[in-house]
Write a protein that holds these residues in place. Sequence first.
Motif, PDB file in Angstrom:
ATOM      1  N   ALA A 122      31.300  39.578  54.882  1.00 38.45           N
ATOM      2  CA  ALA A 122      31.732  39.930  53.527  1.00 38.45           C
ATOM      3  C   ALA A 122      32.337  41.327  53.535  1.00 38.45           C
ATOM      4  CB  ALA A 122      30.547  39.889  52.559  1.00 38.45           C
ATOM      5  N   VAL A 123      33.543  41.453  52.983  1.00 40.36           N
ATOM      6  CA  VAL A 123      34.253  42.730  52.949  1.00 40.36           C
ATOM      7  C   VAL A 123      34.629  43.048  51.510  1.00 40.36           C
ATOM      8  CG1 VAL A 123      36.227  44.028  53.802  1.00 40.36           C
ATOM      9  CG2 VAL A 123      35.185  42.281  55.250  1.00 40.36           C
ATOM     10  N   TRP A 124      34.228  44.242  51.056  1.00 44.28           N
ATOM     11  CA  TRP A 124      34.536  44.689  49.698  1.00 44.28           C
ATOM     12  C   TRP A 124      35.507  45.863  49.755  1.00 44.28           C
ATOM     13  CZ3 TRP A 124      32.367  42.443  45.303  1.00 44.28           C
ATOM     14  CH2 TRP A 124      31.295  41.577  45.522  1.00 44.28           C
ATOM     15  N   SER A 125      36.452  45.860  48.840  1.00 41.55           N
ATOM     16  CA  SER A 125      37.306  47.037  48.676  1.00 41.55           C
ATOM     17  C   SER A 125      36.820  47.827  47.464  1.00 41.55           C
ATOM     18  CB  SER A 125      38.765  46.630  48.465  1.00 41.55           C
ATOM     19  OG  SER A 125      38.931  46.071  47.169  1.00 41.55           O
ATOM     20  N   GLN A 126      37.166  49.092  47.425  1.00 38.11           N
ATOM     21  CA  GLN A 126      36.768  49.915  46.280  1.00 38.11           C
ATOM     22  C   GLN A 126      37.381  49.398  44.991  1.00 38.11           C
ATOM     23  OE1 GLN A 126      37.624  54.069  46.913  1.00 38.11           O
ATOM     24  NE2 GLN A 126      35.520  54.483  47.494  1.00 38.11           N
ATOM     25  N   GLU A 127      38.550  48.782  45.107  1.00 38.51           N
ATOM     26  CA  GLU A 127      39.255  48.325  43.908  1.00 38.51           C
ATOM     27  C   GLU A 127      38.747  46.976  43.410  1.00 38.51           C
ATOM     28  OE1 GLU A 127      40.714  49.345  46.728  1.00 38.51           O
ATOM     29  OE2 GLU A 127      41.094  51.365  45.995  1.00 38.51           O
ATOM     30  N   GLY A 128      37.691  46.445  44.032  1.00 39.52           N
ATOM     31  CA  GLY A 128      37.061  45.257  43.472  1.00 39.52           C
ATOM     32  C   GLY A 128      37.477  43.941  44.060  1.00 39.52           C
ATOM     33  N   GLN A 129      37.939  43.909  45.300  1.00 41.83           N
ATOM     34  CA  GLN A 129      38.296  42.651  45.940  1.00 41.83           C
ATOM     35  C   GLN A 129      37.253  42.305  46.993  1.00 41.83           C
ATOM     36  OE1 GLN A 129      42.439  41.496  47.061  1.00 41.83           O
ATOM     37  NE2 GLN A 129      41.670  41.664  49.137  1.00 41.83           N
TER      38      GLN A 129
END
Length: 631
Positions: free
Chosen positions: A508-515
């Motif tokens: 699972a990979v999260w970006s700061q911008e919410g993806q």
Amino acid sequence: MGGRNLQQKKRKSKKQKSQSRKQNNNQKNKPQSEEANDLLVEKCETSDMELEVVELYEDFVDFYEGEAHGPSQQGEFCKALKDKELMEYEQTFVALRNIVQEIFQFRKYEVFMMLYPTLAMGYLQMVWSGESQQARDYVERHKDELDASYRKRIENLKLIRKREDMPGRALELLSGGKKEYFLMASTTFEQFKVIQSRLWTSKQQECFCAHFQIASYADFMVPQERRITDHPLPEPFNWAAAVQDPDSTSEPLGRNRLPALSINMATPVDTEDAVTCATLSEDRCSVAFGTGSGMVHVVAVRKDWREANNLRRENVFQAHQQWVMACAFSPGDRHLLTSSADKTMRLWCTRSGLCKIVYTTGQVPHTASCVAFAPRGCYFATASEDAVVRVWREDVEHPIISLFGHLAKLLVCRFHPSGNYLATGSADATVRIWDYRNHAQMRLFRGHKAPVSALVYSNCGRYLVSGGSDDLVIVWDTSDARMLRCLCQHEALSIASIDISYCNNLLAVWSQEGQLTLWTFQLLMRYSSMENRSSAQSKDINGKLLIRTVKAPEAVIWLQSGFFGRDGLVAICTENYKKAPEVLASIVKQIENLQLETKSEAEINEIMKSMLDEILSYEVGITAEGRSGIH
């Protein structure tokens, strides 16, 4: 380094190497023609650069060792230089070191890799000129400017004390018959040339160009597997973690069984305060988050999506005088460690809410941008803005171990599941693994084009996944120090968090911008080889590995996430107040211009700080205006 080092080398035993060194280091290497060097330059300038995969070899052969590739009479063309001319070699090395200090932080390492060869060529030229003592003094003065991984190479270099000790390849380089190549990203090369024109004299430039040549490649290329052939074979790495007893009754997560996602909003008591960092407890039942006012909140996590945002506040600490930069729970969740911009760290008891110890950083205060506990507790590590990795004991106020090697500030650190190693990610765009007990750097991974902001080990301990501000997620095999896969479909400005499920099946990979993107980690291992694949083939395989992409509302910033239990995934986020487009566009343009301007890193940092102040002041105005209407 490219050129000769891009050719496959024959394996040699230690006994063979020792014998050959006694016979003027006549090792056997594959010959390389001038046309091959020209071809390298041509390949590096095309958009589909495919570097030849290089075999790692048992006994290391340095770039100046081995037989000459051209005629054997190279020594006849070598010149003995006078003292003034020899000093140009040392001044060239010093000027190159100054370029490393001034160039933009995530471009530093590609320039840093030229330091040792420059040092070595200066030493060889002094020996050939009959100044062996001057050569040894020169190396002694500057050897500490290279990290510990070069120590053995420097000691090997110092064994050459007279002309008769010179390998054929060294004579070839000294005579100018052949040159050693460096690979460098095109934008790094452009900035290098700008700074070089200011810091180097024409004599120093001639001194460098007599032995070396730089080949550039396009920045937009997907990173290729490039094993560092100018470093010895990786030392044995015990990557195995403690064996976990899997639940055989539970179906592992995967494409047909996705985790249940719950989202929790981190909200300070003071609505005008801002959340700066967050961490999940080991049992995933609590989350701690720090704020801009120095407060630390510990709240209960709701794992049922229907109860999202309904958080029960357990503790509030008035922790620091300035904003909280990082926090981490200890194993067992009995303690909470916090780090602040006030240059202190504090250890809190999560049950009583009392501060147990305040850690100081000695005569040179520094801020820790990331803190992480070892799996068995008692020890923790800090990633600091002064580019130093430090390891601490819970009951000691000062660090017990300091590790040097990174060229720019550290952003993230993670312990290996076994507790024996420590991984770090830096703004110099490298990932390193340390045997911290022995003060040794075990691995160095290159591939990111921007600061590395997130790291996670697989549960088995063999694989390390890194994410950065370059929109890339890279999977590394720590056992043989190679890149397995570069995942570049995560269209985000910065990777905030990475986690792997208990069964090692889901990434699972999260970006700061919410993806959020979910990848099949086990399938990724089957497609692990990046050898001889074009960019189109790699992109097609990445499409098969990607399971799901989830977009969050634009009004939130993602802080932290983690798997819990057998089938849960929890995420922590906070409010985001969007800046005016014209302000952001102006700042982005300024940053792009900065990368090519002739400014020192100190000047760039000062300008970046003023930009940040501009963003924050604008954000405060928007925040106050937006909330006044609510009240």
